[in-house]
Enzyme design. Structure first.
Site, PDB file in Angstrom:
ATOM      1  N   HIS A 156      39.365  38.467  32.156  1.00 10.41           N
ATOM      2  CA  HIS A 156      40.065  39.254  33.177  1.00 10.41           C
ATOM      3  C   HIS A 156      41.362  38.576  33.603  1.00 10.41           C
ATOM      4  O   HIS A 156      42.387  39.240  33.795  1.00 10.41           O
ATOM      5  CB  HIS A 156      39.149  39.522  34.367  1.00 10.41           C
ATOM      6  N   TYR A 157      41.341  37.262  33.724  1.00 15.78           N
ATOM      7  CA  TYR A 157      42.554  36.523  34.094  1.00 15.78           C
ATOM      8  C   TYR A 157      43.598  36.638  32.980  1.00 15.78           C
ATOM      9  O   TYR A 157      44.771  36.921  33.239  1.00 15.78           O
ATOM     10  CB  TYR A 157      42.213  35.061  34.352  1.00 15.78           C
ATOM     11  N   SER A 158      43.176  36.416  31.749  1.00 14.58           N
ATOM     12  CA  SER A 158      44.096  36.515  30.616  1.00 14.58           C
ATOM     13  C   SER A 158      44.675  37.921  30.508  1.00 14.58           C
ATOM     14  O   SER A 158      45.875  38.096  30.252  1.00 14.58           O
ATOM     15  CB  SER A 158      43.368  36.152  29.313  1.00 14.58           C
TER      16      SER A 158
END
Length: 247
Positions: A156-158
């Site tokens: 999700h961060y990437s």
């Protein structure tokens, strides 16, 4: 840092800690006028305000939830009140959060939390401030190098940081006719606060993977931000500058 009519007028979101704080202080040292937004930590905002005042900077801190349209509109009203319509020279979309979660354990709430802070906030703030941007203004988005190559336990961060790359590239084409430049800085692993980086064994491993043999510091990122904001980058738009130590 100034133009023909006076000091450069700058907005930094998420500007009371880490890279945002270092960026706000760097602009202040360069003579800029500032509006700095933050989410909830009043103590950190008061500390930054005192530091900016100590530098003789004309600055205002604004508390607003930039993951919402209402919060972005509140920031835009404060910016317009201070700088006037068409009076904003530099917008730094720095607000962001990290997220570590195995993909199998990723929840809808955690997905939304990270995407809302890292991607949606840049969309909302930039859209609300379109009318405030001066001709020839610069928008600098702060992403992450993992947005270009991915990170396990951080899908999700990437994804949120990868979305900023496309956002930057497309918006640069759309705002180019106005002379507004849009670029992105992609830091690597950065120790944003003393002791705030990865655990020591992980930090040592990551540092060993970099060409320079150390993790990044917030001050390493600010140079790229100020470059993209300034006249030396007058013909640079739609690009991503990696500040990752050669990892």
């Amino acid at each position: 840092m100034s133009d023909a009519t006076g000091p450069v007028r700058v907005v930094v979101t998420g500007g009371t800690k880490g890279i945002g704080r270092a960026t706000a202080l760097a602009f202040a040292r360069a003579g800029a006028r500032l509006v700095v937004s933050y989410g909830h930590d009043d103590e950190a905002a008061e500390k930054l305000a005192a530091e900016l005042a100590g530098l003789g900077a004309e600055a205002e801190t604004v508390r607003a939830d930039l993951t919402t349209r209402q919060g972005a509109a509140e920031l835009a009203r404060a910016v317009t009140a201070r700088f006037g319509a068409g009076g904003l020279d530099v917008l730094v979309n720095n607000l962001g959060v990290d997220g570590h979660r195995a993909f199998a354990d990723l929840t809808d709430d955690e997905w939304r939390r990270v995407l809302d802070h890292n991607t949606t906030s840049a969309y909302l703030v930039t859209q609300e401030l379109l009318g405030a941007l001066a001709e020839g203004a610069s928008v600098v988005n702060v992403g992450a190098s993992v947005g270009l190559r991915g990170r396990p336990f951080g899908v999700h961060y990437s994804a949120s940081k990868a979305a900023l790359v496309g956002f930057t590239r497309a918006l640069a084409k759309e705002l180019g006719p106005r002379g507004v430049r849009v670029n992105l800085v992609a830091p690597g692993v950065t120790e944003t606060e003393p002791g705030g980086g990865p655990p020591p064994p992980v930090a040592q491993k990551l540092a060993a993977l970099t060409a320079l043999g150390r993790l990044g510091r917030p001050e390493d990122v600010t140079g790229a931000v100020l470059y993209l904001a300034g006249p030396s980058a007058a013909y640079v738009t739609g690009t991503t500058i990696e500040v990752d130590g050669g990892i």
